[in-house]
Write an enzyme that holds these catalytic residues in place. Structure first.
Site, PDB file in Angstrom:
ATOM      1  N   GLU A 156      -6.780  -7.539  -1.409  1.00  0.00           N
ATOM      2  CA  GLU A 156      -7.451  -7.514  -0.114  1.00  0.00           C
ATOM      3  C   GLU A 156      -8.916  -7.158  -0.314  1.00  0.00           C
ATOM      4  O   GLU A 156      -9.261  -6.003  -0.580  1.00  0.00           O
ATOM      5  CB  GLU A 156      -6.801  -6.492   0.837  1.00  0.00           C
ATOM      6  CG  GLU A 156      -5.397  -6.846   1.269  1.00  0.00           C
ATOM      7  CD  GLU A 156      -4.859  -5.860   2.308  1.00  0.00           C
ATOM      8  OE1 GLU A 156      -5.654  -5.041   2.833  1.00  0.00           O
ATOM      9  OE2 GLU A 156      -3.648  -5.901   2.580  1.00  0.00           O
ATOM     10  N   GLU A 215       0.821  -1.221   0.000  1.00  0.00           N
ATOM     11  CA  GLU A 215       0.000   0.000   0.000  1.00  0.00           C
ATOM     12  C   GLU A 215       0.859   1.278   0.000  1.00  0.00           C
ATOM     13  O   GLU A 215       0.548   2.240   0.707  1.00  0.00           O
ATOM     14  CB  GLU A 215      -0.956  -0.003   1.202  1.00  0.00           C
ATOM     15  CG  GLU A 215      -1.984  -1.122   1.152  1.00  0.00           C
ATOM     16  CD  GLU A 215      -2.936  -1.110   2.321  1.00  0.00           C
ATOM     17  OE1 GLU A 215      -4.129  -1.306   2.109  1.00  0.00           O
ATOM     18  OE2 GLU A 215      -2.467  -0.908   3.468  1.00  0.00           O
TER      19      GLU A 215
END
Length: 790
Positions: free
Chosen positions: A394, A312
């Protein structure tokens, strides 16, 4: 040579070979003669056998061709059939499992809008389980349940701060235990040995480096150890592929996103950048970790089919060169499998790196995400990714909780409906989390946007399995969905529980406050977790100002009288003038551990358990009384409630007192500082700490309570409820179950049965303020009033 090799027919009957028999016959190799010498096969190799040989050869070629076609050029294993108003893609992945697939050459490839594994179309159906949040004895149970749900791939992070808690020392311990290894006694004897064991967290192979010193030389020996019950190997045995997410930053609601706190000893540190101090530490970590990962890769016969580059980064994006540096750090250390990145939709464009497949994180299908999954197009997104397969790295099956808030739940039907939509668009998906587990000890993370919010101990996450590994409705709904997608191919195995088979720290003196990471303990690596006690002498009363230098929460005492607490919101306290009394008296405080009717009780015989009269309270003040005439002792016990794991405050995560505090307008000086890290060695020292003080009937903290419980039968999982207790930490047989706090939402602590033993078990509780009278063991967790994720 031609004349010598010319064959001469043997006598009729083929009783033997004449002098002119062919050399191939002499060499024991079957030739084309009509006869056969002694010891050679008759019949098929006689006259007329040539046709049989041709037939047999043709049959063998057909069989070989069938094997090759099935392995490398199979019929398209994806068909479509109607299912109501939708079209469901039925996937034939029955033999694409680690223990069955041989002839590995190409690995996982991303091309033509889909994944291929050895040129066969492949769909990633993944689930996240973090080994560091699950007791080792339960790893196989959780992974079997993952396979039974219909998933084919495990994803897991690697937390750097567990692997290298002390700079330069890589260690297996506790849930990362290294099994017994023997060495050459002639080499090991009479040497000073410094053992550095790679804490690669059960990645199947580990390296132990022993530096042996004597007066003349230094030897360096490297041993390879086979960890038969290691996490990655268990995944392979169960039939799961693995996507490894080694960081170095992992987020994951984990302290500092998995980065070791000793990095913050450098006052100029810039985390997640190409700042030299950071990259040198990452290089050293990867130099130890990656050699353990390499043999577990697909092309080397292991189950790892992909490796993620950082995590991320698009939501952080402080250094445009950083992602390229991490990618090259992996490639230069022989990572050969498919590389991926992972970002939410806001950070997707900033988190990509050339040569890695971009993947997406989300929970709700908003229009921008639908566009990406359908076309691959995204605002300012790399056009090279348009034709690549789409993957959700995710898909958040629930959400985490913070202290003082409600418990988040996510509707099961809505979750399964979204998963179905993603699959029908042809994308791969990973369920984050399939099983959340527990933030044991002090390793929870925190959020800090408008305000600081530490994450609770439970990482139940409202995931597919509960915190203790039980099934939920999400499991069965997902299993039904995957059954429709996979046909009759589901894992036939049963998911079941495998059988169970120094003193107080010395203070140091400092003129100024010292933050936790720079406390001179832990071989110079500072204090990572727990509490730090700061003492100084004050002449009188007034107003105590923290100047926002308390991280994260401080209990304030004058002598032993509690004055109040300081935190992000409360930054000043009134210190009374006049005499401050010391606590005194002695009384035995009984601690009861009550059990309700349980499905998974520790033991049925424990229903009447209570702590006997030998249970005492060990007050921390035993070593801290001040007897100075006319002066008073100011004490602050500062708790690290968890370092931020996400956002732009990573570089600001030093804990303890991070700057001056003042009384009235005078900055306080000359501190005596204690490290109360509550590591195993610290807790072990409590057992020999005598005497344990008796306390008044109204027990107040900070203090340690000790008791024993007796288990007469096979221990099983349970949950501890500390009703009436205010805030603190629970240890069972030295294992840190984590924090409890009456503000909720969490009201129970998960106690794995594997951490209990038949016979006596020790319970130690550190209570900060007000102790309760009993501890209850319950069948089910209570994570608080719920709030649906919207």
């Amino acid at each position: 040579m031609a004349a010598e090799r010319q064959a001469r027919p043997p006598p009729m009957g083929g009783a033997g070979l004449g002098n002119g028999a062919p050399m191939v016959g002499e060499a024991g190799v079957l030739g084309n003669q009509a006869g056969a010498g002694p010891g050679l096969l008759p019949g098929m190799w006689t006259c007329g056998g040539r046709r049989r040989r041709r037939v047999l050869g043709a049959v063998l070629l057909v069989l070989l061709a069938a094997v090759v076609v099935r392995r490398y050029y199979p019929c398209l294993p994806v068909v479509s059939e109607a299912c109501g108003d939708d079209v469901v893609q039925r996937l034939n992945l029955t033999d694409l499992v680690p223990m069955r697939l041989r002839g590995r050459i190409l690995g996982l490839q991303a091309k033509d809008s889909q994944f291929f594994l050895e040129q066969r179309p492949f769909r990633i159906l993944g689930g996240s389980v973090h080994y560091f949040r699950v007791p080792r004895e339960y790893w196989k149970d959780r992974l079997i349940k993952m396979k039974a749900c219909g998933l084919n791939t495990l994803t897991t992070y690697v937390p750097w701060n567990l692997h290298e808690e002390v700079r330069g020392t890589f260690d297996f311990s506790g849930n990362l235990d290294l099994q017994y290894v023997s060495g050459d006694p002639n080499i090991m004897e009479n040497k000073l040995i410094k053992i550095q064991i790679l804490r690669c967290e059960n990645l199947f192979l580990a390296v132990l480096t022993c530096h042996l010193w004597d007066s003349h030389a230094v030897w360096c020996l490297t041993f390879l150890f086979l960890l038969f019950r290691a996490f990655i190997k268990i995944a392979e045995e169960v039939g799961l592929w693995v996507i490894l997410r080694p960081g170095p930053y992992i987020c994951s609601e984990w302290d500092l996103g998995g980065l070791p706190s000793w990095l913050l000893q450098d006052p100029e540190m810039q985390l997640r950048t190409t700042y030299r101090g950071f990259t040198e530490a990452v290089d050293n970590y990867f130099d130890h970790l990656m050699p353990q990962v390499v043999p577990l890769q697909y092309k080397y016969g292991g189950p790892i089919i992909a490796v993620q580059v950082e995590n991320e980064y698009g939501s952080y994006a402080q250094d445009p060169s950083y992602m390229t540096y991490i990618k090259m750090a992996l490639l230069s250390r022989k990572i050969v499998e498919l590389l991926m990145t992972s970002d939410n939709h806001e950070g997707l464009a900033s988190g990509i790196v050339e040569g890695a497949l971009a993947t997406l994180n989300f929970q709700k299908l908003d229009p921008a995400i639908l566009v990406f999954l359908n076309t691959g197009q995204f605002l300012c997104f790399d056009h090279k990714q348009y034709s690549m397969p789409k993957m959700v790295m995710e898909y958040w099956t629930g959400w985490f909780d913070s202290w003082g808030e409600l418990h988040h739940v996510f509707d099961a039907d809505g979750m399964v409906q979204t998963v179905g939509k993603v699959l029908k668009m042809g994308a791969s998906i990973n369920l984050y989390m399939f099983h959340g587990g527990t933030n044991f000890g002090f390793l929870n993370g925190a959020q800090h946007f408008q305000e600081y919010k530490p994450t609770i101990t439970s990482y139940d996450y409202d995931a597919v399995l509960t915190e203790s590994g039980d099934y939920t409705s999400k499991f069965f709904k997902l299993r039904q969905l995957f059954t429709e997608m996979l046909g009759n191919y589901m894992y036939a195995g049963e998911a079941s529980l495998p059988p169970l088979s120094a003193g107080w720290c010395h203070p140091f003196m400092s003129e100024h406050p010292v933050n936790m990471e720079n406390v001179p303990v832990n071989d110079g690596n500072g204090q990572a977790f727990g509490y730090t006690l700061y003492e100084t002498v004050i002449p009188g009363g007034g107003t105590l100002y923290s100047h926002d230098h308390v991280r994260d929460r401080a209990q304030v005492f004058v002598n032993t009288q509690y004055i109040g607490h300081l935190d992000y919101n409360t930054q000043q306290l009134a210190i009374p003038n006049g005499q401050i009394a010391k606590l005194g008296g002695a009384a035995i405080y009984e601690l009861h551990v009550a059990h309700r009717a349980l499905k998974r009780t520790v033991s049925a015989a424990m229903s009447s358990l209570e702590v006997n009269s030998s249970v005492f309270l060990a007050s921390i003040w035993l070593v801290l009384y001040c007897d100075l005439q006319g002066y008073r002792q100011l004490r602050l016990i500062v708790e690290n409630c968890g370092r931020v794991n996400y956002g732009e405050h990573l570089n600001d995560q030093r804990k303890g007192l991070i700057g001056d505090i003042s009384l009235n307008k005078t900055s306080l000086r000359n501190f005596k500082i204690y490290s109360l890290d509550m590591k195993p060695s610290f807790m072990e020292s409590l057992r020999g700490f005598t005497p344990w003080s008796a306390v008044p009937d109204s027990a107040v903290g900070p203090a340690f309570f000790r008791g024993t419980l007796q288990v007469q039968h096979l221990p099983q999982d349970t949950f501890l409820k500390l009703e009436g207790w205010e805030k603190g930490v629970v240890f069972v047989n030295g294992q840190n179950l984590g924090r409890y706090w009456k503000i909720g939402p969490q009201e129970t602590l998960y106690l794995p049965g594997t951490w209990l033993q038949e016979g006596y078990n020790e319970i130690v509780i550190f209570e900060e303020r007000a102790a309760g009278r009993i501890i209850q063991s319950t069948d089910l967790p209570f994570l608080g009033k719920i709030q649906y994720v919207s």
